[in-house]
Design a protein around this motif. Structure first.
Motif, PDB file in Angstrom:
ATOM      1  N   THR A 158       0.834  -1.205   0.000  1.00 29.89           N
ATOM      2  CA  THR A 158       0.000   0.000   0.000  1.00 29.89           C
ATOM      3  C   THR A 158       0.870   1.257   0.000  1.00 29.89           C
ATOM      4  N   LEU A 159       2.013   1.196   0.696  1.00 33.87           N
ATOM      5  CA  LEU A 159       2.945   2.328   0.659  1.00 33.87           C
ATOM      6  C   LEU A 159       3.374   2.594  -0.789  1.00 33.87           C
ATOM      7  N   ARG A 160       3.652   1.516  -1.526  1.00 32.16           N
ATOM      8  CA  ARG A 160       4.037   1.704  -2.937  1.00 32.16           C
ATOM      9  C   ARG A 160       2.881   2.279  -3.744  1.00 32.16           C
ATOM     10  N   ALA A 161       1.669   1.784  -3.472  1.00 34.04           N
ATOM     11  CA  ALA A 161       0.499   2.314  -4.183  1.00 34.04           C
ATOM     12  C   ALA A 161       0.401   3.821  -3.950  1.00 34.04           C
ATOM     13  N   PHE A 162       0.644   4.242  -2.703  1.00 27.73           N
ATOM     14  CA  PHE A 162       0.595   5.670  -2.377  1.00 27.73           C
ATOM     15  C   PHE A 162       1.733   6.422  -3.076  1.00 27.73           C
ATOM     16  N   THR A 205       6.176   5.986   7.679  1.00 32.82           N
ATOM     17  CA  THR A 205       6.557   4.730   8.338  1.00 32.82           C
ATOM     18  C   THR A 205       5.588   4.423   9.466  1.00 32.82           C
ATOM     19  N   SER A 206       5.256   5.456  10.252  1.00 34.03           N
ATOM     20  CA  SER A 206       4.399   5.166  11.405  1.00 34.03           C
ATOM     21  C   SER A 206       2.991   4.797  10.951  1.00 34.03           C
ATOM     22  N   GLY A 251      -1.602  13.425   2.481  1.00 36.55           N
ATOM     23  CA  GLY A 251      -0.231  12.934   2.391  1.00 36.55           C
ATOM     24  C   GLY A 251       0.654  13.711   1.433  1.00 36.55           C
ATOM     25  N   GLU A 252       0.254  14.944   1.127  1.00 32.72           N
ATOM     26  CA  GLU A 252       1.076  15.777   0.251  1.00 32.72           C
ATOM     27  C   GLU A 252       2.350  16.159   1.025  1.00 32.72           C
ATOM     28  N   ASN A 253       3.505  15.987   0.423  1.00 36.02           N
ATOM     29  CA  ASN A 253       4.787  16.295   1.079  1.00 36.02           C
ATOM     30  C   ASN A 253       4.940  15.574   2.419  1.00 36.02           C
ATOM     31  N   ALA A 254       4.438  14.359   2.500  1.00 40.35           N
ATOM     32  CA  ALA A 254       4.496  13.651   3.780  1.00 40.35           C
ATOM     33  C   ALA A 254       5.936  13.279   4.106  1.00 40.35           C
TER      34      ALA A 254
END
Ligand SMILES: Nc1nc2c(ncn2[C@@H]2O[C@H](COP(=O)(O)OP(=O)(O)OP(=O)(O)O)[C@@H](O)[C@H]2O)c(=O)[nH]1
Ligand SMILES: [Mg+2]
Length: 429
Positions: free
Chosen positions: A109-113, A419-420, A410-413
């Motif tokens: 899901t991180l990759r999807a984001f 990670t958290s 999550g813009e400029n996250a």
């Protein structure tokens, strides 16, 4: 963003089942798939399934997702094999041997984001979707996953950005452009503030749907608290006797009321007493009331009314013993014996999670504080206009609102924030 390495993990739960699935995602997904599976053609088509044999000894299907398609937004395959723990383990080992690396929890899901197939609010909704236990949890997670919050936030940010551009142009080129149209800035700030307030008005409902309600049953001895607990559970959980002071300890039980997971807390009846055990019980009852999300105060309707302490709902119990002609006190009449009024308790709980039918809901605890920070920025804009302060303060307020709304999606996250968030996902998600 392109990732250099290719990751693998089972995407179905551990244990025995008819079918299990293992996902391989990344630039080498197809070449690794070819090393461990004989059914993939030279140019596999996206969203197609191919049948073949796996080198580890199973047979099954390989689903293909070309770059830019599928869940992760990068080349990926999903093997469907027999749901045997051994077959899953051997397939994962074969993929690792062919050059893949084990995926971290939430890494797909991180990759999807990061690949832009979803924003952060949608990624969080994926987690909420797979964790949904009740119909409402699923409905609200689906709304957020389909982008309800995302599109609202993006529209608000676009309006703020347009206002910000106008303000900054006037700050830099005041002489050429003349005075700023503050009415336009005010309109944008008002409009966005109303939209944010609309979201914040769903915060409590979202929390109730997500975490459920802890409801303390409070009242005088013999009011019928334990009887109500038993009636709502549909089983004989707590001891019920005609002796006042039967319940001493608190008793907690989970039950779904009105579609909401609830914890009911039966307590000792409140009264002055010299019995040291009962004194401790009363203290626990008071603590339970203080820590609950809602307090139901039960009063025995066959007895003379007493002043009702602070509570969320007053219940008049033993309605079956009260003549229908008796004067009606304010409160909800119930009977644990006949079941009268219990459906209205379900309705009361359901109402705690009610939002307008066309509204999505804030379900993630991360979002409301960010929306409140964005409102603070808009308040600065409004007070700048009200007190006729310089234009640069307008920029500060608009920027602040724009940035905090950006954090929602999550813009400029920052990496540590991602990670958290993603570490709260399960393996394979
Ligand atoms: N007829 C009738 N009797 C009830 C009803 N609810 C409770 N009772 C009776 O009232 C008495 C007390 O009920 P409990 O449920 O033990 O009351 P409680 O509030 O838990 O009492 P404590 O634990 O002593 O604080 C018992 O004899 C129950 O059978 C009801 O709805 N109708
Ligand atoms: Mg009791």
């Amino acid at each position: 963003m392109r990732h250099a390495d290719t990751i693998v993990a089972p995407i179905t739960p551990p244990g025995v089942g008819a079918v299990a699935s293992v996902r391989i995602s990344g630039p080498e997904a197809f070449s690794i798939a070819r090393e461990i599976f004989d059914g993939l053609p030279a140019s596999p088509m996206t969203h197609h399934a191919y049948y073949g044999h796996f080198t580890h000894g199973d047979e099954g299907l390989m689903l293909v997702f070309q770059d830019g398609h599928g869940y992760t937004g990068e080349p990926a395959v999903e093997a469907m094999i027999h749901g045997s723990p051994a077959s899953v383990r051997l397939l994962v080992e074969a993929a690792l041997g062919a050059g893949a690396r084990m995926a971290e929890p939430g890494e797909f899901t991180l990759r999807a984001f990061l690949n832009g197939t979803m924003d952060l609010s949608q990624a969080e909704a994926v987690r909420d979707t797979v964790e949904a236990q009740t119909d409402l949890q699923l409905r609200f997670a689906n709304a957020q996953r389909s982008g309800a919050l995302r599109s609202s936030v993006r529209a608000m940010r676009a309006q703020l950005l347009a206002a910000l551009a106008a303000v900054e142009a006037h700050v830099d080129f005041e002489e050429e452009l003349g005075p700023l149209d503050r009415g336009m800035v005010q309109d944008v700030a008002d409009h966005v503030a109303r939209e944010i307030e609309g979201w914040l008005s769903t915060e409590r409902a979202g929390q109730v749907v997500r975490h459920g309600l802890r409801i303390a049953l409070i009242g005088e001895p013999n009011a019928g608290k334990s009887s109500l607990l038993n009636a709502l559970l549909g089983r004989d959980r707590a001891i019920v006797t005609p002796i006042a002071g039967t319940t001493r300890d608190t008793i907690e039980e989970s039950v779904i009321l009105g579609g909401i997971p609830c914890v009911l807390i039966d307590t000792a009846g409140l009264r002055e007493t010299d019995d040291p055990i009962e004194v401790l019980g009363v203290a626990r009852a008071q603590a339970a009331a203080a820590n609950a999300d809602a307090v139901w105060y039960l009063h025995d309707a066959t007895r003379t009314p007493t002043p009702t302490p602070d509570c969320d709902l007053l219940l008049l119990t033993k309605a079956d013993l009260v003549s229908p002609d008796a004067p009606v006190e304010s409160g909800l009449s119930i009977s644990a014996v006949t079941g009268q009024g219990l459906n209205r308790l379900h309705a009361w709980v359901a109402a705690q999670a009610e939002v307008a039918p066309d509204r999505a809901c804030l379900i993630d605890a991360r979002h409301a504080p960010l929306l409140r920070l964005a409102l603070t920025g808009l308040n600065l804009v409004e007070s700048t206009i009200e007190h006729d302060l310089p234009d640069d303060l307008l920029s500060v307020g608009l920027r602040e609102a724009h940035a905090h709304l950006g954090e929602v999606i999550g813009e400029n996250a920052a990496a540590d924030m991602l990670t958290s968030i993603f570490s709260s996902f399960c393996i394979g998600k």
